[in-house]
Motif scaffolding. Sequence first.
Motif, PDB file in Angstrom:
ATOM      1  N   SER A  47       0.790  -1.318  -0.075  1.00 52.82           N
ATOM      2  CA  SER A  47      -0.014   0.161  -0.033  1.00 52.82           C
ATOM      3  C   SER A  47       0.896   1.273  -0.092  1.00 52.82           C
ATOM      4  CB  SER A  47      -1.036   0.082   1.357  1.00 52.82           C
ATOM      5  OG  SER A  47      -0.355  -0.117   2.452  1.00 52.82           O
ATOM      6  N   GLY A  48       2.034   1.134   0.279  1.00 52.98           N
ATOM      7  CA  GLY A  48       2.868   2.362   0.207  1.00 52.98           C
ATOM      8  C   GLY A  48       3.539   2.735   1.366  1.00 52.98           C
ATOM      9  N   LYS A  49       3.319   2.055   2.535  1.00 54.83           N
ATOM     10  CA  LYS A  49       3.566   2.690   3.716  1.00 54.83           C
ATOM     11  C   LYS A  49       5.131   2.667   3.971  1.00 54.83           C
ATOM     12  CE  LYS A  49       1.793  -0.946   5.961  1.00 54.83           C
ATOM     13  NZ  LYS A  49       1.800  -1.779   4.842  1.00 54.83           N
ATOM     14  N   SER A  50       5.783   1.586   3.843  1.00 56.13           N
ATOM     15  CA  SER A  50       7.430   1.642   3.876  1.00 56.13           C
ATOM     16  C   SER A  50       7.950   2.432   3.026  1.00 56.13           C
ATOM     17  CB  SER A  50       7.823   0.091   3.678  1.00 56.13           C
ATOM     18  OG  SER A  50       7.378  -0.547   4.787  1.00 56.13           O
ATOM     19  N   MET A 213      -3.639   3.514   4.721  1.00 57.17           N
ATOM     20  CA  MET A 213      -3.389   3.801   3.211  1.00 57.17           C
ATOM     21  C   MET A 213      -3.660   2.487   2.301  1.00 57.17           C
ATOM     22  SD  MET A 213       0.708   5.206   3.346  1.00 57.17           S
ATOM     23  CE  MET A 213       0.319   5.462   1.643  1.00 57.17           C
ATOM     24  N   LYS A 214      -4.149   2.766   1.449  1.00 51.40           N
ATOM     25  CA  LYS A 214      -4.569   1.782   0.338  1.00 51.40           C
ATOM     26  C   LYS A 214      -4.013   2.375  -1.316  1.00 51.40           C
ATOM     27  CE  LYS A 214      -8.505  -0.405  -1.836  1.00 51.40           C
ATOM     28  NZ  LYS A 214     -10.039  -0.361  -1.862  1.00 51.40           N
ATOM     29  N   GLU A 215      -3.657   1.489  -1.714  1.00 54.83           N
ATOM     30  CA  GLU A 215      -2.908   1.633  -3.109  1.00 54.83           C
ATOM     31  C   GLU A 215      -2.235   3.095  -3.279  1.00 54.83           C
ATOM     32  OE1 GLU A 215      -6.659   1.161  -5.437  1.00 54.83           O
ATOM     33  OE2 GLU A 215      -6.580  -1.063  -5.253  1.00 54.83           O
ATOM     34  N   GLY A 216      -1.276   3.255  -2.288  1.00 56.07           N
ATOM     35  CA  GLY A 216      -0.544   4.306  -2.344  1.00 56.07           C
ATOM     36  C   GLY A 216      -0.930   5.711  -2.058  1.00 56.07           C
ATOM     37  N   GLN A 217      -2.383   5.436  -1.476  1.00 61.89           N
ATOM     38  CA  GLN A 217      -3.057   6.694  -1.037  1.00 61.89           C
ATOM     39  C   GLN A 217      -3.454   6.672   0.655  1.00 61.89           C
ATOM     40  OE1 GLN A 217      -5.940   7.080  -4.138  1.00 61.89           O
ATOM     41  NE2 GLN A 217      -4.984   9.234  -4.768  1.00 61.89           N
ATOM     42  N   ILE A 218      -3.519   7.770   1.076  1.00 63.47           N
ATOM     43  CA  ILE A 218      -4.161   7.937   2.512  1.00 63.47           C
ATOM     44  C   ILE A 218      -5.676   7.948   2.306  1.00 63.47           C
ATOM     45  CG2 ILE A 218      -4.525   9.081   4.660  1.00 63.47           C
ATOM     46  CD1 ILE A 218      -1.434   9.959   4.547  1.00 63.47           C
ATOM     47  N   ILE A 219      -6.384   6.941   2.634  1.00 61.75           N
ATOM     48  CA  ILE A 219      -7.837   6.955   2.399  1.00 61.75           C
ATOM     49  C   ILE A 219      -8.744   7.558   3.555  1.00 61.75           C
ATOM     50  CG2 ILE A 219      -7.694   5.309   0.465  1.00 61.75           C
ATOM     51  CD1 ILE A 219      -8.832   3.215   2.695  1.00 61.75           C
ATOM     52  N   GLU A 220      -8.039   7.284   4.810  1.00 59.79           N
ATOM     53  CA  GLU A 220      -8.710   7.820   5.981  1.00 59.79           C
ATOM     54  C   GLU A 220      -7.862   8.182   7.083  1.00 59.79           C
ATOM     55  OE1 GLU A 220     -12.589   6.662   8.652  1.00 59.79           O
ATOM     56  OE2 GLU A 220     -11.769   5.199   7.368  1.00 59.79           O
ATOM     57  N   ARG A 221      -8.083   9.003   7.856  1.00 61.77           N
ATOM     58  CA  ARG A 221      -6.959   9.682   9.061  1.00 61.77           C
ATOM     59  C   ARG A 221      -7.853  10.129  10.199  1.00 61.77           C
ATOM     60  NH1 ARG A 221      -3.234  13.464   6.410  1.00 61.77           N
ATOM     61  NH2 ARG A 221      -3.988  12.442   4.224  1.00 61.77           N
TER      62      ARG A 221
END
Length: 255
Positions: A47-50, A213-221
């Motif tokens: 998802s792009g976290k690391s 994160m999902k698929e390289g984007q932050i979707i909720e915070r």
Amino acid sequence: MEEKMMAPILEVEKLSLATRSKKKLVSNVSFTIGRGESMGLVGESGSGKSLTLRSIIGLLPPGIEQVSANIRCSGRCAMIFQDPIGALDPLCPVVGQLAEVVAYNQKVSRKASRKIAFELLDMLGLPASLKQKDRYPHQLSGGQCQRIVIAMALACKPDILLCDEPTTALDVTVQHQILEIITRLQKELGFAMVFVTHNLAIVSSMCSRLCVMKEGQIIERGDTLTLLQNPQNPYTQRLISSVLPVPDFERRPVL
């Protein structure tokens, strides 16, 4: 949800990463961290976290490029890696490696660097025998190697600690010990922390804010407990419902 904090120590604005073939890996990721604050980054593998974490410290893997970003950091960063043995030089004794990091970052003599290294060994609860006889990484357990890696990060005197799934490669008992150490050291030293993990129970006990994160984007915070108890995004809802058993999401000390 907008993040409103006074004098953030780290600001990441519109971070985008891609491969050389232009495949997008991270898209328009933005967040801020205040001094002494803890923020979790969660999501499935890939998802792009690391990559987000590595972009902050400038350690992107070969073949991955930073397309755009405005990263402002008003303090020193250090990182704890997922694979502790892989993060250490296999041909160099661990105390020697630690002393070298101390000497480089704190600009002290060789003798002083070893003294500080010994103090860090004590702080991390490593065997006193290392002071008499240095050892190579393969001669230590995974948990001991991770403590050495944490000591190296602390040797940089960080204002921000970046944790890239630091307990994933360890067994459950050692995981709890490492998390307890990180929690204690943050309280004692006051550094801010970004914690990447798959484990929702960990972020519920260690992080005051959470980004999904999902698929390289932050979707909720949002605030960790609020988000875990009342997720709005369907993906976040599925992520939480996939945890068996569902953890008791409340701020509590790591056991």
